[in-house]
Design a protein around this motif. Structure first.
Motif, PDB file in Angstrom:
ATOM      1  N   ASP A  52      -3.013   3.213   1.341  1.00 50.91           N
ATOM      2  CA  ASP A  52      -3.509   4.442   1.958  1.00 50.91           C
ATOM      3  C   ASP A  52      -4.089   4.147   3.337  1.00 50.91           C
ATOM      4  O   ASP A  52      -5.259   4.417   3.613  1.00 50.91           O
ATOM      5  CB  ASP A  52      -4.553   5.102   1.049  1.00 50.91           C
ATOM      6  CG  ASP A  52      -4.905   6.514   1.515  1.00 50.91           C
ATOM      7  OD1 ASP A  52      -4.194   7.037   2.400  1.00 50.91           O
ATOM      8  OD2 ASP A  52      -5.889   7.076   0.998  1.00 50.91           O
ATOM      9  N   GLN A  53      -3.283   3.556   4.194  1.00 52.12           N
ATOM     10  CA  GLN A  53      -3.616   3.369   5.597  1.00 52.12           C
ATOM     11  C   GLN A  53      -2.319   3.126   6.337  1.00 52.12           C
ATOM     12  O   GLN A  53      -1.273   2.961   5.719  1.00 52.12           O
ATOM     13  CB  GLN A  53      -4.594   2.219   5.805  1.00 52.12           C
ATOM     14  CG  GLN A  53      -4.089   0.851   5.392  1.00 52.12           C
ATOM     15  CD  GLN A  53      -5.193  -0.206   5.499  1.00 52.12           C
ATOM     16  OE1 GLN A  53      -6.025  -0.332   4.600  1.00 52.12           O
ATOM     17  NE2 GLN A  53      -5.192  -0.945   6.596  1.00 52.12           N
ATOM     18  N   ASP A  54      -2.381   3.125   7.660  1.00 50.78           N
ATOM     19  CA  ASP A  54      -1.176   3.000   8.460  1.00 50.78           C
ATOM     20  C   ASP A  54      -0.488   1.673   8.165  1.00 50.78           C
ATOM     21  O   ASP A  54      -1.037   0.595   8.438  1.00 50.78           O
ATOM     22  CB  ASP A  54      -1.543   3.098   9.943  1.00 50.78           C
ATOM     23  CG  ASP A  54      -0.331   3.274  10.830  1.00 50.78           C
ATOM     24  OD1 ASP A  54       0.576   4.038  10.444  1.00 50.78           O
ATOM     25  OD2 ASP A  54      -0.287   2.663  11.916  1.00 50.78           O
ATOM     26  N   PHE A  55       0.726   1.716   7.594  1.00 50.36           N
ATOM     27  CA  PHE A  55       1.453   0.515   7.173  1.00 50.36           C
ATOM     28  C   PHE A  55       2.956   0.801   7.287  1.00 50.36           C
ATOM     29  O   PHE A  55       3.679   0.849   6.296  1.00 50.36           O
ATOM     30  CB  PHE A  55       1.066   0.164   5.732  1.00 50.36           C
ATOM     31  CG  PHE A  55       1.292  -1.279   5.351  1.00 50.36           C
ATOM     32  CD1 PHE A  55       0.411  -2.277   5.737  1.00 50.36           C
ATOM     33  CD2 PHE A  55       2.391  -1.647   4.580  1.00 50.36           C
ATOM     34  CE1 PHE A  55       0.607  -3.601   5.374  1.00 50.36           C
ATOM     35  CE2 PHE A  55       2.608  -2.966   4.214  1.00 50.36           C
ATOM     36  CZ  PHE A  55       1.707  -3.956   4.612  1.00 50.36           C
ATOM     37  N   PRO A  56       3.456   0.983   8.533  1.00 54.68           N
ATOM     38  CA  PRO A  56       4.838   1.442   8.714  1.00 54.68           C
ATOM     39  C   PRO A  56       5.873   0.348   8.483  1.00 54.68           C
ATOM     40  O   PRO A  56       5.606  -0.838   8.623  1.00 54.68           O
ATOM     41  CB  PRO A  56       4.863   1.896  10.185  1.00 54.68           C
ATOM     42  CG  PRO A  56       3.438   1.877  10.652  1.00 54.68           C
ATOM     43  CD  PRO A  56       2.725   0.896   9.802  1.00 54.68           C
ATOM     44  N   ASP A  57       7.081   0.774   8.167  1.00 53.63           N
ATOM     45  CA  ASP A  57       8.250  -0.100   8.051  1.00 53.63           C
ATOM     46  C   ASP A  57       8.008  -1.272   7.106  1.00 53.63           C
ATOM     47  O   ASP A  57       8.241  -2.433   7.468  1.00 53.63           O
ATOM     48  CB  ASP A  57       8.655  -0.634   9.429  1.00 53.63           C
ATOM     49  CG  ASP A  57       8.819   0.459  10.461  1.00 53.63           C
ATOM     50  OD1 ASP A  57       9.357   1.509  10.103  1.00 53.63           O
ATOM     51  OD2 ASP A  57       8.407   0.255  11.618  1.00 53.63           O
ATOM     52  N   PRO A  58       7.575  -1.031   5.895  1.00 54.61           N
ATOM     53  CA  PRO A  58       7.209  -2.146   5.014  1.00 54.61           C
ATOM     54  C   PRO A  58       8.422  -2.931   4.515  1.00 54.61           C
ATOM     55  O   PRO A  58       9.474  -2.374   4.224  1.00 54.61           O
ATOM     56  CB  PRO A  58       6.504  -1.448   3.847  1.00 54.61           C
ATOM     57  CG  PRO A  58       7.130  -0.081   3.800  1.00 54.61           C
ATOM     58  CD  PRO A  58       7.374   0.280   5.236  1.00 54.61           C
ATOM     59  N   ALA A  72       4.225  -5.316   7.535  1.00 56.18           N
ATOM     60  CA  ALA A  72       4.441  -4.026   8.195  1.00 56.18           C
ATOM     61  C   ALA A  72       4.219  -4.132   9.696  1.00 56.18           C
ATOM     62  O   ALA A  72       3.624  -5.086  10.205  1.00 56.18           O
ATOM     63  CB  ALA A  72       3.516  -2.962   7.602  1.00 56.18           C
ATOM     64  N   THR A  73       4.714  -3.120  10.383  1.00 54.34           N
ATOM     65  CA  THR A  73       4.576  -2.948  11.830  1.00 54.34           C
ATOM     66  C   THR A  73       3.119  -3.034  12.271  1.00 54.34           C
ATOM     67  O   THR A  73       2.204  -2.727  11.513  1.00 54.34           O
ATOM     68  CB  THR A  73       5.193  -1.584  12.221  1.00 54.34           C
ATOM     69  OG1 THR A  73       6.616  -1.707  12.242  1.00 54.34           O
ATOM     70  CG2 THR A  73       4.711  -1.071  13.550  1.00 54.34           C
ATOM     71  N   ALA A  74       2.928  -3.426  13.535  1.00 53.88           N
ATOM     72  CA  ALA A  74       1.588  -3.554  14.118  1.00 53.88           C
ATOM     73  C   ALA A  74       0.763  -2.286  13.924  1.00 53.88           C
ATOM     74  O   ALA A  74       1.270  -1.172  14.009  1.00 53.88           O
ATOM     75  CB  ALA A  74       1.702  -3.871  15.606  1.00 53.88           C
ATOM     76  N   SER A  75      -0.517  -2.478  13.660  1.00 53.55           N
ATOM     77  CA  SER A  75      -1.468  -1.372  13.573  1.00 53.55           C
ATOM     78  C   SER A  75      -2.844  -1.912  13.903  1.00 53.55           C
ATOM     79  O   SER A  75      -3.231  -2.966  13.390  1.00 53.55           O
ATOM     80  CB  SER A  75      -1.466  -0.734  12.182  1.00 53.55           C
ATOM     81  OG  SER A  75      -2.316   0.395  12.134  1.00 53.55           O
ATOM     82  N   ILE A  80       1.272  -8.148  13.146  1.00 54.04           N
ATOM     83  CA  ILE A  80       1.990  -7.924  11.897  1.00 54.04           C
ATOM     84  C   ILE A  80       0.962  -7.834  10.775  1.00 54.04           C
ATOM     85  O   ILE A  80       0.127  -8.723  10.604  1.00 54.04           O
ATOM     86  CB  ILE A  80       2.991  -9.055  11.594  1.00 54.04           C
ATOM     87  CG1 ILE A  80       4.065  -9.136  12.689  1.00 54.04           C
ATOM     88  CG2 ILE A  80       3.621  -8.851  10.222  1.00 54.04           C
ATOM     89  CD1 ILE A  80       4.949  -7.917  12.818  1.00 54.04           C
ATOM     90  N   GLN A  81       1.035  -6.767   9.996  1.00 57.00           N
ATOM     91  CA  GLN A  81       0.124  -6.570   8.874  1.00 57.00           C
ATOM     92  C   GLN A  81       0.675  -7.191   7.599  1.00 57.00           C
ATOM     93  O   GLN A  81       1.891  -7.386   7.470  1.00 57.00           O
ATOM     94  CB  GLN A  81      -0.078  -5.086   8.610  1.00 57.00           C
ATOM     95  CG  GLN A  81      -0.610  -4.273   9.777  1.00 57.00           C
ATOM     96  CD  GLN A  81      -0.806  -2.835   9.352  1.00 57.00           C
ATOM     97  OE1 GLN A  81      -1.793  -2.479   8.697  1.00 57.00           O
ATOM     98  NE2 GLN A  81       0.135  -1.985   9.713  1.00 57.00           N
ATOM     99  N   ALA A  82      -0.223  -7.448   6.650  1.00 57.16           N
ATOM    100  CA  ALA A  82       0.200  -7.978   5.351  1.00 57.16           C
ATOM    101  C   ALA A  82      -0.673  -7.393   4.241  1.00 57.16           C
ATOM    102  O   ALA A  82      -1.817  -6.980   4.474  1.00 57.16           O
ATOM    103  CB  ALA A  82       0.116  -9.501   5.329  1.00 57.16           C
ATOM    104  N   GLN A  97      -5.906  -9.996   8.054  1.00 54.68           N
ATOM    105  CA  GLN A  97      -5.435 -11.077   8.899  1.00 54.68           C
ATOM    106  C   GLN A  97      -4.171 -10.653   9.624  1.00 54.68           C
ATOM    107  O   GLN A  97      -3.457  -9.747   9.186  1.00 54.68           O
ATOM    108  CB  GLN A  97      -5.154 -12.341   8.078  1.00 54.68           C
ATOM    109  CG  GLN A  97      -3.964 -12.242   7.134  1.00 54.68           C
ATOM    110  CD  GLN A  97      -3.753 -13.519   6.341  1.00 54.68           C
ATOM    111  OE1 GLN A  97      -4.282 -13.671   5.236  1.00 54.68           O
ATOM    112  NE2 GLN A  97      -2.989 -14.445   6.907  1.00 54.68           N
ATOM    113  N   ASP A  98      -3.929 -11.292  10.755  1.00 57.09           N
ATOM    114  CA  ASP A  98      -2.711 -11.090  11.518  1.00 57.09           C
ATOM    115  C   ASP A  98      -1.801 -12.265  11.212  1.00 57.09           C
ATOM    116  O   ASP A  98      -2.102 -13.401  11.573  1.00 57.09           O
ATOM    117  CB  ASP A  98      -3.032 -11.032  13.016  1.00 57.09           C
ATOM    118  CG  ASP A  98      -1.823 -10.661  13.871  1.00 57.09           C
ATOM    119  OD1 ASP A  98      -0.694 -10.701  13.352  1.00 57.09           O
ATOM    120  OD2 ASP A  98      -2.017 -10.340  15.058  1.00 57.09           O
TER     121      ASP A  98
END
Length: 349
Positions: A52-58, A72-75, A80-82, A97-98
């Motif tokens: 439930d937060q911005d986590f595009p293109d998983p 996921a895409t940068a936010s 890069i998110q994990a 973490q990035d």
């Protein structure tokens, strides 16, 4: 950017198994209505909100210890998110973490999109990602980075993997390992929208730019050394797709009689419009030719009360899919069970 499928690496490794920010007119009313758009909601119990937060293109991968990881895409401050979970359906925990703090000297180290992580050999993980060029920030190209563990640190290659600048660059990479042939591939989109003539997602004014999805064979051992030239497997259809096709992902389904179907998942229309979808096409071989599903979009605005679903990745055989759709925080990660009915993909039962 994905729905039953084969595992990403050789069976001995026991691993298994997606959009971009393009310009567009302001306001929903400016977007053309895609053909066959349905606003009829389906049973909401079939789809679950996972992050439930911005986590595009998983994208999603299971590590050797059984833990699942999503990227996921940068936010915010992260390139890069994990996130991690014990099962694909969660519960998911977002990691602070990035996982790609350095995207490479050829990039701006900003605005990184649509990562995809694959384990190509024991102790060798490859991340494919869309990196913004440092000297041409209007363009993205495909980068690769390697690590010895799933969460890195990842070491980026000094040059892009694919960068057709005259055609607009490239985005939305995804790896695919064909268990039937032992061959490994990388899919990506040639980003014609970056060199379009304006309008809907910068490609709504004639002459329209192609946005082909390409298939590049790579070394089965390292996942980055190219074998031969990339081949086109799908391009946009003006009536069906509007300004683009993107977010490719591939999987292979084998029937009881031994025949195989390759499924190419993709999104079309513009990511920030209600026309964005998860769609698919099928073929008898990885390189095609591909036939679009006669049923149209697999997941579209109105299905399960979702808006602008896309960037999907399928996991666990005929089992589970994750994708993003609009939410209060941006584009959240959702998940759903799915199955195959012959060569047709069925989501939510």
């Amino acid at each position: 950017m994905r729905f039953s499928f084969s595992r990403d690496w050789p069976p001995s490794l026991l691993l298994s198994l997606l959009s971009f920010f393009c310009s567009s007119p302001t306001g929903v009313g400016a977007f053309p209505t895609p053909v066959g758009l349905s606003l009829v909601a389906r049973d909401t119990s079939s789809v679950n909100l996972l992050i439930d937060q911005d986590f595009p293109d998983p994208s999603i991968i299971q590590d050797t210890d059984g833990t699942w990881y999503a990227f996921a895409t940068a936010s915010g401050p992260r390139n890069i998110q994990a996130a991690q979970a014990s099962t694909p359906s969660g519960p998911w925990s977002h990691l602070n973490q990035d996982v790609l703090s350095n995207t490479g000297t050829w990039t701006s180290n900003y605005s990184s999109w649509a990562p995809d992580v694959r384990m190509v050999a024991p102790g060798r993980y490859v991340m494919y990602y869309s990196g913004q060029l440092s000297n041409e920030t209007a363009y993205h190209c495909i980068g690769t980075a390697v690590a010895t563990s799933v969460l890195g640190p990842y070491d980026p290659a000094p040059t892009p993997f694919a960068c057709p600048l005259k055609q607009g660059g490239a985005i939305d990479p995804a790896g695919f390992y064909d268990v039937s042939t032992g061959r490994r591939y990388v899919l990506y989109k040639v980003d014609g929208n970056a060199v379009g003539n304006g309008g809907y997602c910068n490609n709504g004014v004639a002459p329209f730019a192609p946005t082909p999805i390409m298939l590049q064979e790579v070394s089965v051992d390292d996942g980055v050394t190219k074998i031969g030239d990339a081949v086109e497997v799908l391009d946009r259809n003006q009536d069906a797709d509007g300004p683009l096709v993107e977010a490719p992902e591939m999987f292979r389904v084998e029937a009881a009689n031994g025949t195989a179907t390759y499924v190419l998942l993709y999104s079309n229309h513009c990511f920030d419009s209600p026309g964005y979808t998860v769609s698919y096409a099928t073929a008898a071989s990885a390189s095609g030719p591909y036939t679009r599903s006669p049923a149209g979009a697999l997941i579209q605005t109105g299905d399960w009360n979702l808006t602008a679903p896309g960037g999907a990745t399928a996991v666990d055989g005929e089992g589970y899919v994750v994708f993003h759709a609009n939410c209060a925080s941006g584009r959240c990660m959702f998940g759903a069970f799915f199955s195959m009915d012959g060569s047709a993909v069925v989501v939510g039962g």
